[in-house]
Design a protein around this motif. Structure first.
Motif, PDB file in Angstrom:
ATOM      1  N   THR A   8       0.862  -1.183   0.000  1.00  0.00           N
ATOM      2  CA  THR A   8       0.000   0.000   0.000  1.00  0.00           C
ATOM      3  C   THR A   8       0.896   1.229   0.000  1.00  0.00           C
ATOM      4  O   THR A   8       2.106   1.141   0.238  1.00  0.00           O
ATOM      5  CB  THR A   8      -0.920   0.016   1.248  1.00  0.00           C
ATOM      6  N   GLY A   9       0.309   2.353  -0.273  1.00  0.00           N
ATOM      7  CA  GLY A   9       1.037   3.620  -0.200  1.00  0.00           C
ATOM      8  C   GLY A   9       2.176   3.724  -1.190  1.00  0.00           C
ATOM      9  O   GLY A   9       2.064   3.346  -2.355  1.00  0.00           O
ATOM     10  N   ASP A  10       3.318   4.238  -0.686  1.00  0.00           N
ATOM     11  CA  ASP A  10       4.492   4.480  -1.539  1.00  0.00           C
ATOM     12  C   ASP A  10       5.012   3.200  -2.186  1.00  0.00           C
ATOM     13  O   ASP A  10       5.431   3.213  -3.347  1.00  0.00           O
ATOM     14  CB  ASP A  10       5.612   5.141  -0.737  1.00  0.00           C
ATOM     15  N   ALA A  11       5.015   2.092  -1.436  1.00  0.00           N
ATOM     16  CA  ALA A  11       5.510   0.820  -1.979  1.00  0.00           C
ATOM     17  C   ALA A  11       4.660   0.388  -3.177  1.00  0.00           C
ATOM     18  O   ALA A  11       5.178  -0.126  -4.164  1.00  0.00           O
ATOM     19  CB  ALA A  11       5.515  -0.255  -0.899  1.00  0.00           C
ATOM     20  N   ARG A  12       3.361   0.623  -3.072  1.00  0.00           N
ATOM     21  CA  ARG A  12       2.448   0.259  -4.167  1.00  0.00           C
ATOM     22  C   ARG A  12       2.774   1.062  -5.428  1.00  0.00           C
ATOM     23  O   ARG A  12       2.868   0.512  -6.526  1.00  0.00           O
ATOM     24  CB  ARG A  12       1.006   0.503  -3.704  1.00  0.00           C
ATOM     25  N   GLY A  13       2.977   2.348  -5.274  1.00  0.00           N
ATOM     26  CA  GLY A  13       3.323   3.208  -6.401  1.00  0.00           C
ATOM     27  C   GLY A  13       4.658   2.841  -7.010  1.00  0.00           C
ATOM     28  O   GLY A  13       4.824   2.819  -8.235  1.00  0.00           O
ATOM     29  N   GLU A  14       5.631   2.529  -6.150  1.00  0.00           N
ATOM     30  CA  GLU A  14       6.953   2.146  -6.633  1.00  0.00           C
ATOM     31  C   GLU A  14       6.896   0.823  -7.392  1.00  0.00           C
ATOM     32  O   GLU A  14       7.553   0.652  -8.420  1.00  0.00           O
ATOM     33  CB  GLU A  14       7.943   2.056  -5.462  1.00  0.00           C
ATOM     34  N   ALA A  15       6.087  -0.126  -6.902  1.00  0.00           N
ATOM     35  CA  ALA A  15       5.925  -1.414  -7.589  1.00  0.00           C
ATOM     36  C   ALA A  15       5.353  -1.192  -8.994  1.00  0.00           C
ATOM     37  O   ALA A  15       5.815  -1.799  -9.964  1.00  0.00           O
ATOM     38  CB  ALA A  15       5.030  -2.350  -6.782  1.00  0.00           C
ATOM     39  N   LEU A  16       4.375  -0.309  -9.118  1.00  0.00           N
ATOM     40  CA  LEU A  16       3.789  -0.007 -10.429  1.00  0.00           C
ATOM     41  C   LEU A  16       4.805   0.659 -11.359  1.00  0.00           C
ATOM     42  O   LEU A  16       4.864   0.351 -12.548  1.00  0.00           O
ATOM     43  CB  LEU A  16       2.561   0.883 -10.270  1.00  0.00           C
ATOM     44  N   ARG A  17       5.624   1.571 -10.828  1.00  0.00           N
ATOM     45  CA  ARG A  17       6.647   2.229 -11.650  1.00  0.00           C
ATOM     46  C   ARG A  17       7.686   1.218 -12.146  1.00  0.00           C
ATOM     47  O   ARG A  17       8.078   1.236 -13.318  1.00  0.00           O
ATOM     48  CB  ARG A  17       7.322   3.356 -10.871  1.00  0.00           C
ATOM     49  N   LEU A  18       8.125   0.336 -11.260  1.00  0.00           N
ATOM     50  CA  LEU A  18       9.094  -0.686 -11.665  1.00  0.00           C
ATOM     51  C   LEU A  18       8.495  -1.638 -12.696  1.00  0.00           C
ATOM     52  O   LEU A  18       9.153  -2.011 -13.667  1.00  0.00           O
ATOM     53  CB  LEU A  18       9.576  -1.482 -10.455  1.00  0.00           C
ATOM     54  N   GLU A  76       6.261  -0.980 -14.868  1.00  0.00           N
ATOM     55  CA  GLU A  76       6.228  -0.279 -16.155  1.00  0.00           C
ATOM     56  C   GLU A  76       7.620  -0.286 -16.802  1.00  0.00           C
ATOM     57  O   GLU A  76       7.757  -0.541 -18.000  1.00  0.00           O
ATOM     58  CB  GLU A  76       5.748   1.159 -15.942  1.00  0.00           C
ATOM     59  N   ALA A  77       8.658  -0.059 -16.020  1.00  0.00           N
ATOM     60  CA  ALA A  77      10.023  -0.044 -16.545  1.00  0.00           C
ATOM     61  C   ALA A  77      10.422  -1.418 -17.096  1.00  0.00           C
ATOM     62  O   ALA A  77      11.164  -1.507 -18.074  1.00  0.00           O
ATOM     63  CB  ALA A  77      11.005   0.384 -15.449  1.00  0.00           C
ATOM     64  N   PHE A  78       9.910  -2.476 -16.486  1.00  0.00           N
ATOM     65  CA  PHE A  78      10.222  -3.841 -16.919  1.00  0.00           C
ATOM     66  C   PHE A  78       9.214  -4.385 -17.937  1.00  0.00           C
ATOM     67  O   PHE A  78       9.285  -5.531 -18.324  1.00  0.00           O
ATOM     68  CB  PHE A  78      10.268  -4.785 -15.704  1.00  0.00           C
ATOM     69  N   ARG A  79       8.263  -3.557 -18.322  1.00  0.00           N
ATOM     70  CA  ARG A  79       7.194  -3.943 -19.244  1.00  0.00           C
ATOM     71  C   ARG A  79       6.374  -5.121 -18.714  1.00  0.00           C
ATOM     72  O   ARG A  79       5.946  -6.001 -19.471  1.00  0.00           O
ATOM     73  CB  ARG A  79       7.739  -4.264 -20.633  1.00  0.00           C
ATOM     74  N   ILE A 112      13.676 -11.617 -15.360  1.00  0.00           N
ATOM     75  CA  ILE A 112      12.669 -12.013 -14.373  1.00  0.00           C
ATOM     76  C   ILE A 112      13.292 -12.079 -12.979  1.00  0.00           C
ATOM     77  O   ILE A 112      12.695 -11.635 -12.000  1.00  0.00           O
ATOM     78  CB  ILE A 112      12.005 -13.340 -14.795  1.00  0.00           C
ATOM     79  N   ASP A 113      14.522 -12.599 -12.893  1.00  0.00           N
ATOM     80  CA  ASP A 113      15.238 -12.629 -11.612  1.00  0.00           C
ATOM     81  C   ASP A 113      15.390 -11.212 -11.055  1.00  0.00           C
ATOM     82  O   ASP A 113      15.122 -10.974  -9.873  1.00  0.00           O
ATOM     83  CB  ASP A 113      16.643 -13.232 -11.775  1.00  0.00           C
ATOM     84  N   GLN A 114      15.823 -10.275 -11.893  1.00  0.00           N
ATOM     85  CA  GLN A 114      16.025  -8.882 -11.462  1.00  0.00           C
ATOM     86  C   GLN A 114      14.722  -8.267 -10.976  1.00  0.00           C
ATOM     87  O   GLN A 114      14.702  -7.574  -9.955  1.00  0.00           O
ATOM     88  CB  GLN A 114      16.576  -8.032 -12.610  1.00  0.00           C
ATOM     89  N   PHE A 115      13.636  -8.499 -11.715  1.00  0.00           N
ATOM     90  CA  PHE A 115      12.336  -7.950 -11.335  1.00  0.00           C
ATOM     91  C   PHE A 115      11.917  -8.465  -9.959  1.00  0.00           C
ATOM     92  O   PHE A 115      11.494  -7.693  -9.094  1.00  0.00           O
ATOM     93  CB  PHE A 115      11.293  -8.311 -12.401  1.00  0.00           C
ATOM     94  N   ALA A 116      12.074  -9.763  -9.733  1.00  0.00           N
ATOM     95  CA  ALA A 116      11.701 -10.357  -8.444  1.00  0.00           C
ATOM     96  C   ALA A 116      12.537  -9.780  -7.302  1.00  0.00           C
ATOM     97  O   ALA A 116      12.011  -9.467  -6.229  1.00  0.00           O
ATOM     98  CB  ALA A 116      11.826 -11.874  -8.496  1.00  0.00           C
ATOM     99  N   VAL A 117      13.839  -9.608  -7.532  1.00  0.00           N
ATOM    100  CA  VAL A 117      14.725  -9.044  -6.497  1.00  0.00           C
ATOM    101  C   VAL A 117      14.282  -7.623  -6.143  1.00  0.00           C
ATOM    102  O   VAL A 117      14.239  -7.248  -4.968  1.00  0.00           O
ATOM    103  CB  VAL A 117      16.200  -9.072  -6.963  1.00  0.00           C
TER     104      VAL A 117
END
Length: 171
Positions: free
Chosen positions: A104-114, A116-119, A141-146
């Motif tokens: 929730t909150g900032d973490a949620r927004g950051e997850a969405l931004r990342l 988008e960057a990873f398509r 996929i490894d990088q995205f999960a990390v």
């Protein structure tokens, strides 16, 4: 004069087999019976009319071990063709993953931004979580999960590698 030990290499094998009961068990038995590891395994029917399936196996070993695996696979009766895509052809490899992230909150927004960057695409969303779909090379996929771990990574489901050679020739 001492010889350097053979280096451990990662190889992607593509195996065309009859689509019949027990074939996959025989292929896996060949690996486990000799202590070879399978890093990734995908199987699917590729010709309904021909009753053929394609098995993509990612394994590691010395060049000699990889050659042994390939030769032993070639000798199994329901196998039509074995190709080591790592050495025989320029190939394309992809994997699909679904990644669940709670936040929730900032973490949620950051997850969405990342994402988008990873398509990565959002395929499910609730007030407290997302499920992303991401395709690409395994290291992507490894990088995205990390990167999702500190943002609330819950779980990852992966398909395993699928691979195909480039160019007009069939397997």
């Amino acid at each position: 004069m001492s010889h350097a030990p053979d280096k451990i290499e990662r190889h992607t094998l593509s195996v065309l087999v009859d689509n019949e009961p027990g074939v996959l068990a025989r292929v896996i038995g060949l690996f486990s019976g000799r202590g070879y590891n399978i890093d990734s395994l995908t199987v699917s029917e590729v010709s309904h009319e021909g009753h053929l399936s394609r098995i993509t196996i990612v394994t590691t070993g010395t060049p000699m071990v990889i050659e042994q695996i390939r030769n032993q696979l070639d000798r199994l009766v329901p196998i039509h063709r074995v190709r080591d895509l790592t050495v025989e052809a320029v190939s394309l490899e992809r994997e699909l993953a679904m990644v669940k992230v709670r936040g929730t909150g900032d973490a949620r927004g950051e997850a969405l931004r990342l994402a988008e960057a990873f398509r990565a695409r959002v395929i499910d969303a609730t007030i407290e979580s997302f499920v992303f779909e991401i395709t690409g090379k395994s290291d992507k996929i490894d990088q995205f999960a990390v990167l999702m771990e500190p943002l609330g990574l819950v779980e990852v489901a992966r398909t395993g590698v699928v691979a195909i050679s480039r160019g007009p020739e069939a397997m």
